[in-house]
Write a protein that holds these residues in place. Structure first.
Motif, PDB file in Angstrom:
ATOM      1  N   MET A 139      -2.869 -37.720  -7.826  1.00 40.22           N
ATOM      2  CA  MET A 139      -3.547 -36.910  -7.453  1.00 40.22           C
ATOM      3  C   MET A 139      -4.670 -35.846  -8.112  1.00 40.22           C
ATOM      4  N   THR A 140      -5.688 -35.693  -8.150  1.00 42.48           N
ATOM      5  CA  THR A 140      -6.756 -35.506  -8.281  1.00 42.48           C
ATOM      6  C   THR A 140      -6.565 -32.843  -9.200  1.00 42.48           C
ATOM      7  N   PHE A 141      -7.574 -33.034  -9.952  1.00 45.30           N
ATOM      8  CA  PHE A 141      -7.228 -31.238 -10.275  1.00 45.30           C
ATOM      9  C   PHE A 141      -7.781 -31.207  -8.730  1.00 45.30           C
ATOM     10  N   SER A 142      -9.220 -31.510  -8.356  1.00 40.90           N
ATOM     11  CA  SER A 142      -9.647 -30.740  -7.504  1.00 40.90           C
ATOM     12  C   SER A 142      -8.469 -30.561  -6.067  1.00 40.90           C
ATOM     13  N   GLN A 143      -8.248 -31.499  -6.170  1.00 39.69           N
ATOM     14  CA  GLN A 143      -7.167 -32.010  -4.794  1.00 39.69           C
ATOM     15  C   GLN A 143      -5.978 -31.386  -4.441  1.00 39.69           C
ATOM     16  N   ARG A 144      -5.238 -31.021  -6.068  1.00 36.94           N
ATOM     17  CA  ARG A 144      -4.167 -30.289  -6.570  1.00 36.94           C
ATOM     18  C   ARG A 144      -4.851 -28.492  -5.982  1.00 36.94           C
ATOM     19  N   ASN A 186     -14.650 -28.987  -5.680  1.00 31.96           N
ATOM     20  CA  ASN A 186     -15.605 -30.236  -5.327  1.00 31.96           C
ATOM     21  C   ASN A 186     -15.936 -31.180  -6.582  1.00 31.96           C
ATOM     22  N   SER A 187     -15.349 -30.738  -8.299  1.00 29.74           N
ATOM     23  CA  SER A 187     -15.905 -31.148  -9.637  1.00 29.74           C
ATOM     24  C   SER A 187     -14.371 -32.693  -9.691  1.00 29.74           C
ATOM     25  N   THR A 188     -15.073 -33.727 -10.825  1.00 28.74           N
ATOM     26  CA  THR A 188     -14.366 -34.257 -11.267  1.00 28.74           C
ATOM     27  C   THR A 188     -13.348 -34.044 -12.290  1.00 28.74           C
ATOM     28  N   GLY A 189     -13.738 -32.872 -13.481  1.00 24.33           N
ATOM     29  CA  GLY A 189     -13.413 -32.420 -14.558  1.00 24.33           C
ATOM     30  C   GLY A 189     -12.297 -31.101 -14.607  1.00 24.33           C
ATOM     31  N   LEU A 190     -11.851 -30.826 -15.431  1.00 23.41           N
ATOM     32  CA  LEU A 190     -11.716 -30.064 -15.269  1.00 23.41           C
ATOM     33  C   LEU A 190     -12.049 -28.361 -16.047  1.00 23.41           C
ATOM     34  N   GLU A 195       1.179 -32.821 -11.260  1.00 24.46           N
ATOM     35  CA  GLU A 195       0.648 -33.926 -11.272  1.00 24.46           C
ATOM     36  C   GLU A 195      -0.412 -34.991 -10.876  1.00 24.46           C
ATOM     37  N   LEU A 196      -0.957 -34.348 -12.570  1.00 26.48           N
ATOM     38  CA  LEU A 196      -2.129 -34.757 -13.151  1.00 26.48           C
ATOM     39  C   LEU A 196      -1.396 -35.810 -14.048  1.00 26.48           C
TER      40      LEU A 196
END
Length: 75
Positions: A1-6, A37-41, A64-65
């Motif tokens: 799970m990515t941060f954006s999904q979380r 929408n970002s891939t970063g944190l 979860e990351l």
């Protein structure tokens, strides 16, 4: 799970949106959408505000990351 999904999952559970989250935390309307929408944190200070908003620690927010990318070794 990515941060954006979380973040998206937490917002849905709380009945809010990423845009509303950004506004509630004192950021611009676009900030929440950028986080979603970002891939970063976001920055550490922003992660703390987001965690507080959802009544959790930053560790819980990012848990979860860590599961996805591997947990750091115990010291």
């Amino acid at each position: 799970m990515t941060f954006s999904q979380r973040l998206d999952s937490l917002c849905k559970e709380a009945g809010t949106t990423a845009t509303r989250l950004g506004i509630d935390l004192g950021f611009s309307k676009s900030a929440g959408s950028l986080w979603k929408n970002s891939t970063g944190l976001p920055r550490n200070s922003t992660l703390k505000k987001i965690a507080d908003y959802f009544d959790m620690t930053v560790d819980e927010l990012l848990e979860e990351l860590a599961d996805r990318y591997g947990k750091p070794p115990e010291s």
